[in-house]
Design a protein around this motif. Structure first.
Motif: not given
Length: 579
Positions: A120, A56, A161
């Motif tokens: 992610g 992230w 995400f």
């Protein structure tokens, strides 16, 4: 000095949960283990939890405006671009195609963004699977509630995400675990409902900040998840063709009322982006950064080659003279700004001209300079590059400005300086015709200290969610509901900190409309990775023109194409219509 709960593993620096007291942990290296045997300490649980958070951090803050989930939100809009500067930054025309909306499945940046969101998701579910299956929280002596807090942070990260995937591409494959077969894309509506469900389940189980200004460490708390849910509802129109502004407004009001934690607007804007901003009362979620450990956005690609002397700190990389703001002035120095008293003969635009939209009395509209003792001023590099504090200068880079000359950065992108062998280009303007000094540079993140204060370098965290966004979302919801006076009041609560005296151009019920709202979003959040989303929500991304970018009038451009690489790796994924 900031203190983070950090573990240095063999492959990454891990930022772990904010719920527990910060401490320093020595590096631990592992060659081979099995999940059943690995989770024998609380530290190892946090190490596993932290891995998707490092992804992230990379996706959101790697060189900031150049990062993978920010680039497509900025460099395709009226806010920023990467112009070609003779041979510099042409890069096969990749950045020009971004700016001019020449979107294709092989376009530069599209696969990076798909990878940023989808990897992610995969890393987050992998960590959640392992912790859920193999960790006995009671046996390891965790406090009550820790299991929910850890698992729901990961679930909220997955939702974050997925929200980017929905925003950029529309419906995406929906997984709840890394176990199982590959899936096709779900519909927009299914993706929207999935994200909504993840966040609603997580919200009450997440930790809550009880003291405004308590240290942020990159973990997800209730307010962060609440803002994600508000963002989902705020953009429900382009996502799923629903009006969810009332739902968004309700969440925003709850956040402002403190129901999801203690936060407050900062009086001094530099406290949001400065060296100790991990203690900012306004930041709800940020990517941690720390000197010599995990430095983010130190020396972004916008900085001119010669900035080391200007800063009195040459130990900063990425001085590559790249991206800049969309210009306000034409090649003759006349304005593209709508309503200007000296309009360009080529016309003016409602969108764009970001530097020109900052009022001259706005304290941010100063040349960035470090003042010592952790203090700094200004959000831009422009004009004659002489440091107003030290007198040191930024000299030319021997492209169009000699190394013996002081650089003068102009709010234009054009061939202004005559060059031997390039006479035919002289007077041209546009994204293809930049020079070494073209374009105002945004200097919002990671101020650079003098060498004498070098341990401060890289300490500013990169804000991902801050309270001002809640004020602006609620203001726009009220504007759309017809309550312009309340909307103006919310915006002005943020604006007032930028003027030494009274705001010379406050928002009022009389002057607030969609154009002013878009301008306020641009001014407050420039460079923070949201401009495209705001333009799409107002149906301006493809229907309006701005400098050197005619209107597309192609509604399918409101979403990017699915990258060719993603379709090759999963043959169940279908392309967006009309690509």
């Amino acid at each position: 000095m900031k203190r983070y709960k950090i573990i240095l593993a063999a492959i990454t620096l891990v930022v772990i949960s904010a719920m527990y007291q910060a401490c320093s942990v020595e590096p631990e290296y592992y060659s081979q283990s099995t999940p059943e045997l690995f989770f024998d300490t609380q530290t190892k649980v946090y190490q596993r939890m932290g891995r998707p958070f490092t992804h992230w951090a990379w996706a959101m803050a790697d060189q900031q405006a150049h990062s993978h989930l920010v680039r497509l939100q900025e460099f395709t809009t009226d806010e920023m671009l990467v112009p070609s500067r003779y041979n510099d930054w042409y890069d096969g025309g990749d950045f020009l195609r971004n700016y001019h909306h020449e979107f294709t499945p092989t376009m530069s940046g599209v696969n990076d963004a798909w990878t940023a969101f989808s990897m992610g998701v995969a890393q987050t579910w992998s960590a959640k699977d392992d912790i859920d299956e193999y960790v006995d929280f009671d046996a390891l002596g965790f406090p009550d509630g820790s299991r929910d807090a850890v698992l729901m942070q990961l679930q909220s990260l997955a939702a974050f995400f997925y929200l980017h995937g929905l925003d950029l591409f529309g419906g995406v494959p929906l997984y709840e675990s890394n176990k199982g077969d590959m899936l096709p894309r779900s519909t927009d509506e299914e993706t929207f409902a999935f994200i909504e469900g993840l966040l609603k389940e997580a919200l009450p189980k997440l930790p809550k900040k009880t003291v405004a200004g308590a240290q942020e460490t990159g973990s997800i708390n209730q307010a962060a998840a609440a803002v994600m849910l508000a963002r989902l509802y705020f953009n429900a129109g382009p996502y799923v063709r629903l009006d969810k502004f009332a739902d968004c407004a309700a969440i925003c009001q709850d956040i402002l009322d403190g129901n999801y934690g203690a936060y407050a607007l900062e009086d001094n804007w530099t406290d949001i982006f400065g060296f100790d901003n991990d203690r900012s009362t306004e930041i709800i979620w940020s990517v941690p950064s720390q000197n010599a450990q995990s430095e983010r956005s130190v020396g972004p690609h916008s900085n001119h080659y010669g900035m080391g002397e200007y800063w009195d700190n040459g130990d900063v990389g990425n001085r590559n003279n790249g991206y800049c703001l969309v210009p306000t002035l034409d090649v003759e120095g006349k304005s593209y700004l709508y309503g200007s008293s000296r309009p360009s003969a080529k016309g003016t635009y409602r969108l764009g001209s970001p530097f020109g939209k900052f009022h001259d009395l706005d304290v941010r509209k100063q040349i960035r300079a470090y003042e010592g003792d952790g203090k700094w001023r200004g959000m831009f590099y422009y004009g004659k590059m002489v440091n107003p504090v030290t007198g040191y200068v930024c000299h030319g880079g021997n492209r169009q400005v000699k190394p013996t000359d002081t650089l003068v950065i102009v709010d234009q992108i054009a061939r202004i300086v005559p060059q031997d062998g390039a006479e035919a280009d002289h007077g041209n303007e546009g994204a293809r015709w930049g020079e070494e000094n073209s374009g105002v540079r945004l200097a919002k993140f990671s101020p650079i200290p003098w060498t004498s204060d070098k341990t401060l370098r890289g300490n500013p965290d990169i804000p991902v969610i801050r309270l001002a966004e809640v004020y602006y979302m609620l203001a726009e919801c009220k504007l759309r509901a017809g309550d312009k006076e309340a909307a103006a009041g919310l915006i002005n609560q943020v604006r007032k900190r930028y003027f030494a005296d009274a705001d010379p151009d406050p928002v009022t019920a009389a002057n607030l409309d969609g154009w002013r709202m878009l301008d306020e979003w641009l001014i407050e959040f420039i460079g923070e990775g949201r401009r495209r989303t705001d333009l799409v929500r107002w149906d301006k991304f493809v229907t309006e023109s701005w400098w050197d970018k005619p209107a597309d009038n192609k509604p399918h451009f409101n979403r990017y194409p699915i990258p060719e690489q993603a379709m090759n790796s999963n043959n169940l994924i279908e392309q967006n219509p009309q690509y």
